[in-house]
Design an enzyme around this catalytic site. Sequence first.
Site, mmCIF file in Angstrom:
data_model
loop_
_atom_site.group_PDB
_atom_site.id
_atom_site.type_symbol
_atom_site.label_atom_id
_atom_site.label_comp_id
_atom_site.label_asym_id
_atom_site.label_seq_id
_atom_site.Cartn_x
_atom_site.Cartn_y
_atom_site.Cartn_z
ATOM 1 N N GLU A 155 0.802 -1.241 0.000
ATOM 2 C CA GLU A 155 0.000 0.000 0.000
ATOM 3 C C GLU A 155 0.831 1.285 0.000
ATOM 4 O O GLU A 155 0.588 2.191 0.794
ATOM 5 C CB GLU A 155 -0.953 -0.014 1.200
ATOM 6 C CG GLU A 155 -1.888 -1.204 1.178
ATOM 7 C CD GLU A 155 -2.888 -1.226 2.335
ATOM 8 O OE1 GLU A 155 -2.713 -0.452 3.297
ATOM 9 O OE2 GLU A 155 -3.839 -2.026 2.277
ATOM 10 N N ASN A 187 2.156 -5.243 -3.129
ATOM 11 C CA ASN A 187 0.727 -5.516 -2.910
ATOM 12 C C ASN A 187 -0.017 -4.206 -2.642
ATOM 13 O O ASN A 187 0.468 -3.362 -1.879
ATOM 14 C CB ASN A 187 0.624 -6.430 -1.672
ATOM 15 C CG ASN A 187 -0.750 -7.033 -1.443
ATOM 16 O OD1 ASN A 187 -1.303 -7.664 -2.344
ATOM 17 N ND2 ASN A 187 -1.280 -6.861 -0.236
ATOM 18 N N HIS A 228 -10.377 -5.720 -2.705
ATOM 19 C CA HIS A 228 -11.444 -5.455 -1.726
ATOM 20 C C HIS A 228 -12.512 -4.630 -2.453
ATOM 21 O O HIS A 228 -12.456 -3.396 -2.456
ATOM 22 C CB HIS A 228 -10.897 -4.677 -0.532
ATOM 23 C CG HIS A 228 -9.932 -5.438 0.312
ATOM 24 N ND1 HIS A 228 -10.311 -6.555 1.019
ATOM 25 C CD2 HIS A 228 -8.616 -5.243 0.565
ATOM 26 C CE1 HIS A 228 -9.251 -7.013 1.688
ATOM 27 N NE2 HIS A 228 -8.218 -6.248 1.419
ATOM 28 N N GLU A 277 -6.401 -10.547 -1.524
ATOM 29 C CA GLU A 277 -7.248 -10.297 -0.340
ATOM 30 C C GLU A 277 -8.714 -10.173 -0.738
ATOM 31 O O GLU A 277 -9.452 -9.320 -0.220
ATOM 32 C CB GLU A 277 -6.783 -9.023 0.394
ATOM 33 C CG GLU A 277 -5.321 -9.066 0.802
ATOM 34 C CD GLU A 277 -4.858 -7.828 1.568
ATOM 35 O OE1 GLU A 277 -5.693 -7.045 2.046
ATOM 36 O OE2 GLU A 277 -3.625 -7.659 1.692
ATOM 37 N N ASP A 323 -12.432 -9.842 -1.276
ATOM 38 C CA ASP A 323 -13.767 -9.855 -0.668
ATOM 39 C C ASP A 323 -14.622 -8.876 -1.458
ATOM 40 O O ASP A 323 -14.112 -7.917 -2.031
ATOM 41 C CB ASP A 323 -13.753 -9.589 0.847
ATOM 42 C CG ASP A 323 -13.024 -8.336 1.273
ATOM 43 O OD1 ASP A 323 -12.798 -7.431 0.439
ATOM 44 O OD2 ASP A 323 -12.679 -8.244 2.469
HETATM 45 C C1 XIL Z 1 -6.778 -6.013 7.943
HETATM 46 C C2 XIL Z 1 -7.224 -7.161 8.845
HETATM 47 O O1 XIL Z 1 -8.157 -7.950 8.136
HETATM 48 C C3 XIL Z 1 -7.839 -6.617 10.115
HETATM 49 O O2 XIL Z 1 -8.078 -7.674 11.036
HETATM 50 C C4 XIL Z 1 -6.925 -5.583 10.755
HETATM 51 O O3 XIL Z 1 -7.602 -4.988 11.857
HETATM 52 C C5 XIL Z 1 -6.523 -4.513 9.775
HETATM 53 O O4 XIL Z 1 -5.920 -5.127 8.644
HETATM 54 N N1 XIL Z 1 -5.111 -4.432 3.398
HETATM 55 C C6 XIL Z 1 -4.184 -5.324 3.892
HETATM 56 C C7 XIL Z 1 -4.547 -6.197 5.034
HETATM 57 O O5 XIL Z 1 -3.106 -5.465 3.313
HETATM 58 O O6 XIL Z 1 -3.440 -6.456 5.864
HETATM 59 C C8 XIL Z 1 -5.663 -5.592 5.845
HETATM 60 O O7 XIL Z 1 -6.048 -6.553 6.854
HETATM 61 C C9 XIL Z 1 -6.817 -5.217 4.969
HETATM 62 C C10 XIL Z 1 -6.412 -4.189 3.958
#
Ligand code: XIL
Length: 299
Positions: free
Chosen positions: A127, A169, A206, A235, A237
């Site tokens: 990020e 990432n 996401h 990741e 969702d």
């Molecule tokens: C999130 C987790 O799912 C949570 O439990 C935590 O509180 C915050 O982080 N991008 C990422 C992940 O790279 O590490 C994040 O995970 C979600 C967004």
Amino acid sequence: ESTLGAAAAQSGRYFGVAIAANRLSDSTYATIANREFNSVTAENEMKIDATQPQRGQFNFTAADRVYNWAVQNGKQVRGHTLAWHSQQPGWMQSLSGSALRQAMIDHINGVMAHYKGKIAQWDVVNEAFADGSSGARRDSNLQRTGNDWIEVAFRAARAADPSAKLCYNDYNVENWTWAKTQAMYAMVRDFKQRGVPIDCVGFQAHFNSGSPYNANFRTTLQNFAALGVDVAVTELDIQGASSTTYANVVNDCLAVSRCLGITVWGVRDSDSWRSGDTPLLFNNDGSKKPAYTAVLNAL
Ligand code: XIL
């Protein structure tokens, strides 16, 4: 095939899940996770605050719980994540300049040494780009150490564990037309041209109403792969868990030979960091949602 992992393996890919160490004692959770998935990412346990809570004192207790569960159950592991502006321990948040730069390198060396030869892919940097139309780097304490912090992290990572694939990432980089996507593309192209060691790009995926899935995601994956890196959905969702959208993401990965696999960010909706969005493949009681069947059929 009758599980996501086995179905993905038919094309040489994996289907992974984010695992939280403290949920592994929940038998419904552990049963589904073990049955369906063949790759594991620690949801929080390999992050900086978890693995180096005090400067120079590494703690792999929770990380190893996730790692050992994965390996004992025959799964590969994605390492997440080594250099990030978020979830930094307090001591790191208070550093700047050359001290922070050295702490970043020491952290990469310490964590990667612990898992040397054991991690399929590492999210070395997470990020680092700003949202919106600027195409700029995200302002952060790491960015303020100098624009070269990302390539320094990748070079340190390559030296620390030459066997791991090294990934960059990020989120909101799935839509090819977005400035953030173009900025990330320019960085990866520059790294490949200059020989900075990068092997893969992770697309968090996401998806929600503010950053919805767009059919040009496949173009994005193809264009990055054409630079000579692997790509992965890291990741996933989807707010509301549309079956169509889940199937589209699977089909986009399958269409790109360099797409290594897909990871969903949790097991049941109740396990999600965005549980209110009901974004995952399993209901709270462990039953399969329509999106599960859509993914299985697409694989
Ligand atoms: C999130 C987790 O799912 C949570 O439990 C935590 O509180 C915050 O982080 N991008 C990422 C992940 O790279 O590490 C994040 O995970 C979600 C967004």
